[in-house]
Design a protein around this motif. Structure first.
Motif, PDB file in Angstrom:
ATOM      1  N   LEU A 446       0.841  -1.193   0.000  1.00 15.37           N
ATOM      2  CA  LEU A 446       0.000   0.000   0.000  1.00 15.37           C
ATOM      3  C   LEU A 446       0.879   1.247   0.000  1.00 15.37           C
ATOM      4  O   LEU A 446       0.612   2.219  -0.726  1.00 15.37           O
ATOM      5  CB  LEU A 446      -0.917   0.003   1.221  1.00 15.37           C
ATOM      6  N   ASP A 447       1.924   1.209   0.796  1.00 15.33           N
ATOM      7  CA  ASP A 447       2.889   2.314   0.845  1.00 15.33           C
ATOM      8  C   ASP A 447       3.473   2.558  -0.548  1.00 15.33           C
ATOM      9  O   ASP A 447       3.548   3.697  -1.026  1.00 15.33           O
ATOM     10  CB  ASP A 447       3.992   1.957   1.842  1.00 15.33           C
ATOM     11  N   ALA A 448       3.866   1.463  -1.236  1.00 14.93           N
ATOM     12  CA  ALA A 448       4.445   1.592  -2.572  1.00 14.93           C
ATOM     13  C   ALA A 448       3.428   2.160  -3.558  1.00 14.93           C
ATOM     14  O   ALA A 448       3.751   3.046  -4.369  1.00 14.93           O
ATOM     15  CB  ALA A 448       4.955   0.234  -3.053  1.00 14.93           C
ATOM     16  N   ASP A 449       2.194   1.669  -3.502  1.00 16.19           N
ATOM     17  CA  ASP A 449       1.167   2.120  -4.437  1.00 16.19           C
ATOM     18  C   ASP A 449       0.889   3.611  -4.259  1.00 16.19           C
ATOM     19  O   ASP A 449       0.865   4.388  -5.235  1.00 16.19           O
ATOM     20  CB  ASP A 449      -0.112   1.312  -4.230  1.00 16.19           C
ATOM     21  N   ALA A 450       0.669   4.020  -3.015  1.00 16.85           N
ATOM     22  CA  ALA A 450       0.368   5.433  -2.765  1.00 16.85           C
ATOM     23  C   ALA A 450       1.546   6.328  -3.145  1.00 16.85           C
ATOM     24  O   ALA A 450       1.352   7.439  -3.660  1.00 16.85           O
ATOM     25  CB  ALA A 450       0.001   5.635  -1.296  1.00 16.85           C
ATOM     26  N   LEU A 451       2.770   5.840  -2.937  1.00 14.33           N
ATOM     27  CA  LEU A 451       3.950   6.630  -3.282  1.00 14.33           C
ATOM     28  C   LEU A 451       4.089   6.766  -4.799  1.00 14.33           C
ATOM     29  O   LEU A 451       4.410   7.851  -5.308  1.00 14.33           O
ATOM     30  CB  LEU A 451       5.200   5.991  -2.685  1.00 14.33           C
ATOM     31  N   ILE A 452       3.862   5.686  -5.525  1.00 16.93           N
ATOM     32  CA  ILE A 452       3.912   5.755  -6.993  1.00 16.93           C
ATOM     33  C   ILE A 452       2.895   6.757  -7.501  1.00 16.93           C
ATOM     34  O   ILE A 452       3.179   7.583  -8.382  1.00 16.93           O
ATOM     35  CB  ILE A 452       3.662   4.366  -7.607  1.00 16.93           C
ATOM     36  N   ARG A 453       1.680   6.718  -6.960  1.00 18.20           N
ATOM     37  CA  ARG A 453       0.635   7.657  -7.385  1.00 18.20           C
ATOM     38  C   ARG A 453       1.024   9.097  -7.059  1.00 18.20           C
ATOM     39  O   ARG A 453       0.772  10.023  -7.854  1.00 18.20           O
ATOM     40  CB  ARG A 453      -0.693   7.288  -6.710  1.00 18.20           C
ATOM     41  N   LYS A 454       1.657   9.288  -5.903  1.00 19.44           N
ATOM     42  CA  LYS A 454       2.074  10.638  -5.509  1.00 19.44           C
ATOM     43  C   LYS A 454       3.199  11.146  -6.410  1.00 19.44           C
ATOM     44  O   LYS A 454       3.139  12.283  -6.914  1.00 19.44           O
ATOM     45  CB  LYS A 454       2.528  10.623  -4.050  1.00 19.44           C
ATOM     46  N   LEU A 455       4.223  10.324  -6.638  1.00 22.57           N
ATOM     47  CA  LEU A 455       5.380  10.745  -7.436  1.00 22.57           C
ATOM     48  C   LEU A 455       5.011  10.974  -8.895  1.00 22.57           C
ATOM     49  O   LEU A 455       5.598  11.832  -9.572  1.00 22.57           O
ATOM     50  CB  LEU A 455       6.492   9.702  -7.339  1.00 22.57           C
ATOM     51  N   SER A 456       4.048  10.201  -9.402  1.00 22.62           N
ATOM     52  CA  SER A 456       3.665  10.310 -10.821  1.00 22.62           C
ATOM     53  C   SER A 456       2.486  11.249 -11.031  1.00 22.62           C
ATOM     54  O   SER A 456       1.971  11.333 -12.149  1.00 22.62           O
ATOM     55  CB  SER A 456       3.332   8.927 -11.375  1.00 22.62           C
ATOM     56  N   ASP A 457       2.058  11.929  -9.971  1.00 23.57           N
ATOM     57  CA  ASP A 457       0.898  12.820 -10.043  1.00 23.57           C
ATOM     58  C   ASP A 457      -0.335  12.085 -10.557  1.00 23.57           C
ATOM     59  O   ASP A 457      -1.118  12.608 -11.356  1.00 23.57           O
ATOM     60  CB  ASP A 457       1.204  14.023 -10.931  1.00 23.57           C
ATOM     61  N   GLY A 458      -0.462  10.813 -10.106  1.00 23.03           N
ATOM     62  CA  GLY A 458      -1.643  10.032 -10.421  1.00 23.03           C
ATOM     63  C   GLY A 458      -1.619   9.339 -11.765  1.00 23.03           C
ATOM     64  O   GLY A 458      -2.597   8.667 -12.123  1.00 23.03           O
ATOM     65  N   HIS A 459      -0.524   9.445 -12.503  1.00 16.74           N
ATOM     66  CA  HIS A 459      -0.463   8.826 -13.828  1.00 16.74           C
ATOM     67  C   HIS A 459      -0.052   7.351 -13.764  1.00 16.74           C
ATOM     68  O   HIS A 459      -0.312   6.602 -14.712  1.00 16.74           O
ATOM     69  CB  HIS A 459       0.506   9.587 -14.724  1.00 16.74           C
ATOM     70  N   LYS A 460       0.598   6.937 -12.684  1.00 15.57           N
ATOM     71  CA  LYS A 460       1.043   5.558 -12.542  1.00 15.57           C
ATOM     72  C   LYS A 460       0.602   5.025 -11.182  1.00 15.57           C
ATOM     73  O   LYS A 460       0.292   5.790 -10.257  1.00 15.57           O
ATOM     74  CB  LYS A 460       2.574   5.458 -12.655  1.00 15.57           C
ATOM     75  N   SER A 461       0.580   3.699 -11.059  1.00  8.48           N
ATOM     76  CA  SER A 461       0.175   3.080  -9.798  1.00  8.48           C
ATOM     77  C   SER A 461       0.736   1.669  -9.735  1.00  8.48           C
ATOM     78  O   SER A 461       1.396   1.198 -10.678  1.00  8.48           O
ATOM     79  CB  SER A 461      -1.356   3.041  -9.689  1.00  8.48           C
ATOM     80  N   LEU A 462       0.455   0.978  -8.640  1.00 10.97           N
ATOM     81  CA  LEU A 462       0.892  -0.410  -8.523  1.00 10.97           C
ATOM     82  C   LEU A 462       0.148  -1.295  -9.515  1.00 10.97           C
ATOM     83  O   LEU A 462       0.604  -2.395  -9.819  1.00 10.97           O
ATOM     84  CB  LEU A 462       0.677  -0.908  -7.086  1.00 10.97           C
ATOM     85  N   LEU A 516       3.024   2.883   7.702  1.00 12.73           N
ATOM     86  CA  LEU A 516       1.726   3.523   7.521  1.00 12.73           C
ATOM     87  C   LEU A 516       1.783   4.729   6.589  1.00 12.73           C
ATOM     88  O   LEU A 516       0.807   5.488   6.491  1.00 12.73           O
ATOM     89  CB  LEU A 516       1.159   3.950   8.882  1.00 12.73           C
ATOM     90  N   ASP A 517       2.912   4.924   5.888  1.00  7.71           N
ATOM     91  CA  ASP A 517       2.994   6.037   4.954  1.00  7.71           C
ATOM     92  C   ASP A 517       1.972   5.891   3.833  1.00  7.71           C
ATOM     93  O   ASP A 517       1.549   6.881   3.230  1.00  7.71           O
ATOM     94  CB  ASP A 517       4.400   6.131   4.348  1.00  7.71           C
ATOM     95  N   GLY A 518       1.582   4.637   3.534  1.00  7.01           N
ATOM     96  CA  GLY A 518       0.575   4.428   2.503  1.00  7.01           C
ATOM     97  C   GLY A 518      -0.749   5.063   2.866  1.00  7.01           C
ATOM     98  O   GLY A 518      -1.478   5.564   1.998  1.00  7.01           O
ATOM     99  N   LEU A 519      -1.085   5.042   4.153  1.00  8.70           N
ATOM    100  CA  LEU A 519      -2.310   5.714   4.596  1.00  8.70           C
ATOM    101  C   LEU A 519      -2.166   7.223   4.447  1.00  8.70           C
ATOM    102  O   LEU A 519      -3.055   7.897   3.915  1.00  8.70           O
ATOM    103  CB  LEU A 519      -2.606   5.354   6.050  1.00  8.70           C
ATOM    104  N   THR A 520      -1.036   7.762   4.904  1.00  5.93           N
ATOM    105  CA  THR A 520      -0.829   9.208   4.846  1.00  5.93           C
ATOM    106  C   THR A 520      -0.811   9.704   3.406  1.00  5.93           C
ATOM    107  O   THR A 520      -1.504  10.668   3.057  1.00  5.93           O
ATOM    108  CB  THR A 520       0.490   9.578   5.548  1.00  5.93           C
ATOM    109  N   ASN A 521      -0.020   9.054   2.551  1.00  2.87           N
ATOM    110  CA  ASN A 521       0.025   9.447   1.142  1.00  2.87           C
ATOM    111  C   ASN A 521      -1.299   9.162   0.440  1.00  2.87           C
ATOM    112  O   ASN A 521      -1.602   9.751  -0.596  1.00  2.87           O
ATOM    113  CB  ASN A 521       1.160   8.726   0.420  1.00  2.87           C
TER     114      ASN A 521
END
Length: 654
Positions: A446-462, A516-521
């Protein structure tokens, strides 16, 4: 004098030992030290070569009264074994999906070996007790094996696989195979007899059906990977998705009423197939059978296979739909394994046969990411609502954030637990840790997925990782092994980042809190209130327990029996331990409601501790718990002004 004599004797013994070592002791004083006997010759190692001929395995699973399966198996004897004078047969021990040597060799009984009507005296290996040595010669063209599987009669003996209404045949339990070959190179012709009128669900396809089903020839690997559910009460639902690859839900039950699924409930399972195939963009089966037992009698299970899965749920799975949602991610989890665990598999978990030890260093991918997708796909498909999925996530996040064992043991080390404990009960699971790569692995992803979405501005995900990593070679059954660097490389292809450090920080180091960074992000935070979620209420009802994990630090059933308990919790510090029985609360006989009232009353009056009378064996004592923070239950709360990425993760794909 005694003291001096002891010193003198010790000195003499030391001198004798030293001089014996240097070869200076006289023969009269020297004593020959024991040496180990040589080990017996090793069992032949598996080789990648075709086994000559085909095995036949015929199972009679009709004796549900005595819980016994009777097996007749024929095995051709290769010329190599004839020349050697011996053939070695193996009972499967390393069962895929169990991640440890869990073969039920203790249930194997009544072995008789014959050839041409002549009895052959087999001998069990003295080191590898799952290996059987059988004398053969040029006049032994094949072996006739007769044996039984003495399945458990009561739960304390093991998992129940035979009931008056359901039989679960797992082929690894009812077959032997020749040593010296990769099991993918061994052909088998299987058949099974079930009670009259029963129907069969399996990924195996039969040439003839009826009370005795003769299945098409297959490899030993595929046989073990294709269990059977047979039942008196049986119903099959078509779940085939838009790719037109056949998928079905094969349901057996203790009673016919449990099979009454509504069209909306069937549609949710059909949506699971659509959402999974959309996520992975591939399939790795010719057909897929969800095997589902709705039962209180058959032993519980959730086990993955390439073209099927073994699942069990409460009889009210369909008929009490509003109460059974806490466990409805099971089918999504096991279905995900067709891609993650069966097709893509950690390199150290691929083995040439079922008696070669496996290693589980990447179980945080195999099981952890599957746990993640199981939770997400259940919500995307409508097996659970988004809110129910969030409530389950909150509970899991809180459980692992409050776990004390993380103070000494990193997550990666828990991948050894299937071998260490083999899922036996633990005294203090919270402190010892167990197979935490499942749920904490889910939080990592979940942390990885939310981080990918954050870094890619929602263009990429897990989702992009899933399609790139698990979606290759659509239609292929050939296992595609991977290692740590392959995972990192695919993550970097989706979204550049230092993913190796990201993973090592969460897997290999001591972390005081869960990831829990996935929750925060994702736009949420973990909070606690005095009101339980519907997930907790339904879980309590299913387990007949009251969950005070985040207040007193324990669970307790209706009779006052203490179950799971947190290490260093208020209850722990007061001297309450798992297995105790709470007899009274604040001078009143125990009821769950009185315990809940005691917790809330102590919050109102800081001078009033919670008084319990507890019993452990024949010992009765009084304990006082100075806890005043009230009832606490985990929830997810939106962080205002942040993107709601978590809702996007749980939203169905078009």
């Amino acid at each position: 004098m005694i003291y001096k004599r002891n010193i003198l004797m010790s000195s003499l013994r030391l001198l004798a030992a030293l001089t014996a070592f240097s070869g200076l002791v006289s023969p009269a004083l020297a004593q020959t030290q024991p040496m180990p006997l040589p080990m017996p010759a090793p069992v032949p190692e598996p080789q990648d070569r075709p086994f000559p001929g085909s095995l036949t395995v015929s199972v009679d699973a009709t004796d549900t009264v005595h819980h016994v399966m009777s097996i007749h198996e024929t095995v051709p004897v290769p010329k190599e074994a004839q020349q050697k004078g011996e053939m070695v047969l193996l009972y499967p021990m390393w069962i895929p999906g169990d991640h440890s040597p869990t073969g039920v060799i203790e249930q194997f009984a009544s072995l008789r070996v014959q050839s041409g009507g002549r009895t052959l005296n087999w001998k069990r290996d003295t080191v590898n007790v799952a290996a059987f040595h059988i004398p053969v010669s040029a006049s032994t063209p094949s072996l006739d094996l007769h044996f039984q599987l003495m399945t458990p009669i009561a739960p304390g003996m093991g998992r129940i696989v035979m009931t008056p209404s359901i039989v679960n045949v797992q082929w690894d339990q009812v077959s032997l195979y020749p040593a010296g070959y990769f099991t993918r190179d061994i052909t088998v012709q299987p058949s099974v007899r079930v009670p009259h009128g029963w129907q069969i669900g399996s990924a195996l396809r039969a040439a003839t059906y009826g009370d005795e089903a003769h299945f098409n020839a297959t490899t030993f690997n595929t046989l073990v990977d294709s269990p059977i559910y047979a039942g008196r009460y049986f119903r099959k639902f078509d779940l085939t998705g838009p790719d037109h690859v056949p998928v079905s839900l094969d349901v057996v039950a203790d009673d016919p009423d449990s099979l009454d699924a509504t069209p909306q409930q069937v549609a949710a399972h059909q949506n699971l197939v659509r959402q999974a195939t959309s996520l992975f963009g591939s399939h790795h089966y010719d057909h897929y059978d969800f095997l589902l037992a709705l039962t209180e009698e058959l032993g519980g299970i959730g086990l993955e296979h390439h073209q099927s899965s073994e699942n069990s749920a409460a009889p009210g799975y369909f008929t009490e739909w509003d109460k059974t949602f806490p466990t409805r991610d099971l089918l999504a989890h096991e279905y995900t394994h067709s891609w993650n665990g069966k097709y893509r598999r950690p390199a150290d978990m691929w083995a040439p046969n079922f008696n070669t030890p496996q290693r589980g260093s990447l179980l945080w991918v195999y099981e952890g990411q599957t746990q993640y997708w199981g939770n997400v796909l259940a919500a995307r498909s409508g097996l659970v609502t988004k809110d129910q999925g969030f409530e389950a996530l909150a509970y899991m996040a809180a459980s692992y954030d409050n776990q004390t064992g993380r103070q000494w043991r990193p997550l990666e080390d828990t991948t050894n637990d299937p071998v260490i404990a083999q899922r036996a009960p633990l005294s203090w699971r919270d402190w010892q840790r167990s197979e935490d790569y499942y749920v904490e692995g889910q939080l990592v992803w979940l942390d990885a997925d939310a981080l990918i979405r954050k870094l890619s501005d929602g263009h990429k995900s897990l989702d992009d990782f899933a399609k790139a990593f698990f979606g290759t070679n659509s239609g292929s059954f050939v296992v595609s092994p991977y290692q740590f660097d392959d995972v990192v490389a695919t993550l970097n292809s989706v979204q550049p980042y230092d993913w190796a450090k990201f993973l090592h920080d969460r897997l290999d180091t001591i972390q005081p809190h869960a990831p829990l960074d996935g929750l925060t992000n994702g736009g949420y935070k973990l909070v606690y209130t005095s009101k339980p979620t519907s997930f907790i209420k339904a879980s309590e009802a299913a387990r007949h327990a009251t969950d005070l994990s985040f207040s007193l630090g324990l669970t307790v059933n209706g009779a006052g029996h203490v179950g799971r308990e947190h290490w260093i919790s208020p209850a722990f510090k007061a001297g309450v331990v798992p297995g105790m029985t709470i007899l009274a609360v604040n001078d009143m006989s125990f009821t769950p409601q009185r315990l809940l009232h005691a917790v809330t009353d102590a919050q109102k009056d800081p001078k009033q501790d919670i008084r319990l009378i507890v019993k452990s064996g024949d010992h009765v004592s009084t304990v006082s718990i100075p806890y005043h923070d009230g009832l606490r239950y985990p929830h997810l709360e939106r962080i205002e002004g942040t993107p709601d990425r978590l809702s996007a993760i749980y939203a169905p794909r078009p």
